[in-house]
Write an enzyme that holds these catalytic residues in place. Structure first.
Site, PDB file in Angstrom:
ATOM      1  N   LYS A 144       4.803  85.225 103.326  1.00 39.93           N
ATOM      2  CA  LYS A 144       4.828  85.953 104.603  1.00 39.93           C
ATOM      3  C   LYS A 144       3.789  85.354 105.567  1.00 39.93           C
ATOM      4  CE  LYS A 144       6.519  90.159 102.393  1.00 39.93           C
ATOM      5  NZ  LYS A 144       6.259  91.498 101.855  1.00 39.93           N
ATOM      6  N   GLN A 146       1.454  95.555 100.680  1.00 39.97           N
ATOM      7  CA  GLN A 146       2.399  95.030  99.696  1.00 39.97           C
ATOM      8  C   GLN A 146       2.516  95.987  98.508  1.00 39.97           C
ATOM      9  OE1 GLN A 146       4.297  92.366 100.223  1.00 39.97           O
ATOM     10  NE2 GLN A 146       5.266  92.355  98.221  1.00 39.97           N
ATOM     11  N   ASP A 153       7.257  97.211 107.995  1.00 39.91           N
ATOM     12  CA  ASP A 153       8.083  97.283 106.782  1.00 39.91           C
ATOM     13  C   ASP A 153       9.212  98.298 106.944  1.00 39.91           C
ATOM     14  OD1 ASP A 153       7.645  95.623 104.572  1.00 39.91           O
ATOM     15  OD2 ASP A 153       5.811  96.681 103.996  1.00 39.91           O
TER      16      ASP A 153
HETATM   17  N1  GUN Z   1       7.436  94.790  97.563  1.00 38.89           N
HETATM   18  C1  GUN Z   1       8.702  94.355  97.374  1.00 38.89           C
HETATM   19  N2  GUN Z   1       9.338  94.247  98.575  1.00 38.89           N
HETATM   20  C2  GUN Z   1       8.457  94.634  99.516  1.00 38.89           C
HETATM   21  C3  GUN Z   1       8.535  94.752 100.927  1.00 38.89           C
HETATM   22  O1  GUN Z   1       9.548  94.489 101.571  1.00 38.89           O
HETATM   23  N3  GUN Z   1       7.403  95.188 101.543  1.00 38.89           N
HETATM   24  C4  GUN Z   1       6.274  95.519 100.864  1.00 38.89           C
HETATM   25  N4  GUN Z   1       5.226  95.962 101.555  1.00 38.89           N
HETATM   26  N5  GUN Z   1       6.179  95.421  99.553  1.00 38.89           N
HETATM   27  C5  GUN Z   1       7.267  94.987  98.877  1.00 38.89           C
END
Ligand code: GUN
Length: 293
Positions: A52, A96, A119
């Site tokens: 990311k 995350q 998100d």
């Molecule tokens: N863990 C797995 N997928 C995601 C996501 O799209 N966002 C976040 N913050 N954590 C995740």
């Protein structure tokens, strides 16, 4: 059978965002800024967050990574969320998941200012999505929707079967696929671990979205001839022949299923790569104050 190529589509979307960001900045806009909070040392989370951050740099965003040890208290993590909420330079941020067991993910998600919740996990954003109001669509559903659009896949009147009811994939996908717009207008069946006759239900799917997290669960006998198959799974399976010691497997047995499909997403190289595009799109919307003024 046509491959829905996440690598190709995601690189196209990133180039598009990059060009739009350049124009936005040239016109006097603020450089979009995404912050990511990473707690603990989960291997998969480390990989996702690194990717990311790398994508932000590639397309001209500012990025910040905040790391905390696995022992951080819920209270201290809430303080970190609050400072990101109050930081005027940060347009959007993510925490995350998964978080260590002693921290409530719901409590953390609800503490994020909905305007910065890129998100799309905050109940306000989920609620707006359910009502068809402008909102941040979460990363995986965004990626799937974008693949359907770019391949021009017809969805109206089709039967879409979603395997898995997770908050971050199955549930929002089921909502988006029944909306009265494209892509949508599907008759949606959402299935889960207690569903009876799962195989028979899947056999009636025109569009099958597998998001249950069980490697190679969906075999050819689950799939109707000509179906569109979207594989959301990304499981690490031990594989001594790989340098890393593991292989990435989807929820669909690709070699078995692909010959029966009209379109299919590979793993790796499918939906997983698309998810970052959702996050970048939302962060750019946050910087432009498109959804929250
Ligand atoms: N863990 C797995 N997928 C995601 C996501 O799209 N966002 C976040 N913050 N954590 C995740």
């Amino acid at each position: 059978m046509q491959l829905l190529d996440g690598k190709l589509i995601s690189s196209q979307i990133k180039s598009e965002i990059k060009a739009e960001v350049e124009k936005w900045i040239a016109d006097g806009g603020k450089k979009p800024h995404l912050a990511a909070v990473l707690v603990g040392q989960d291997g998969a989370s480390e990989t996702y967050v690194a990717s990311k951050i790398r994508s932000c740099e590639e397309i001209g965003f500012t990025s910040t990574l905040l790391r905390f040890g696995p022992e951080i208290s819920e209270e201290s993590l809430l303080d970190a969320v609050e400072s990101l909420n109050n930081d005027p330079d940060v347009d959007g941020f993510i925490v995350q998941l998964p978080l260590p067991k002693h921290i409530s993910e719901n409590t953390i998600m609800e503490a994020v200012n909905p305007a910065k919740d890129v998100d799309g996990f905050h109940p306000v954003n989920v609620g707006k999505m359910c009502k068809g109001l402008p909102s941040y669509i979460s990363a995986t559903p965004f990626g799937i929707i974008e693949m359907l659009i770019r391949a021009g896949i017809e969805t109206s009147g089709k039967h879409c079967v979603v395997i898995g009811r997770s908050q971050i994939v199955g549930l929002p996908m089921s909502i988006l696929m029944q909306r009265n717009e494209y892509p949508g207008n599907c008759t949606v069946t959402i299935t889960h671990s207690k569903t009876h006759n799962l195989k028979e239900i899947c056999q009636t799917a025109d569009i099958l979205i597998a998001a249950l997290g069980r490697p190679e669960f969906v075999t050819a006998d689950y799939v109707k001839e000509g179906a569109v198959v979207i594989d959301v799974g990304i499981s690490r399976v031990a594989d001594a022949s790989k340098k890393s010691g593991f292989a990435i497997k989807g929820d669909v047995n690709f070699n078995d299923v692909a010959p029966k499909t009209s379109y299919i997403t590979p793993v790796p190289g499918g939906v997983g790569l698309m998810t970052i595009c959702g996050l970048l799109t939302n962060t750019f919307k946050a910087a432009k104050k498109e959804i929250y003024r």
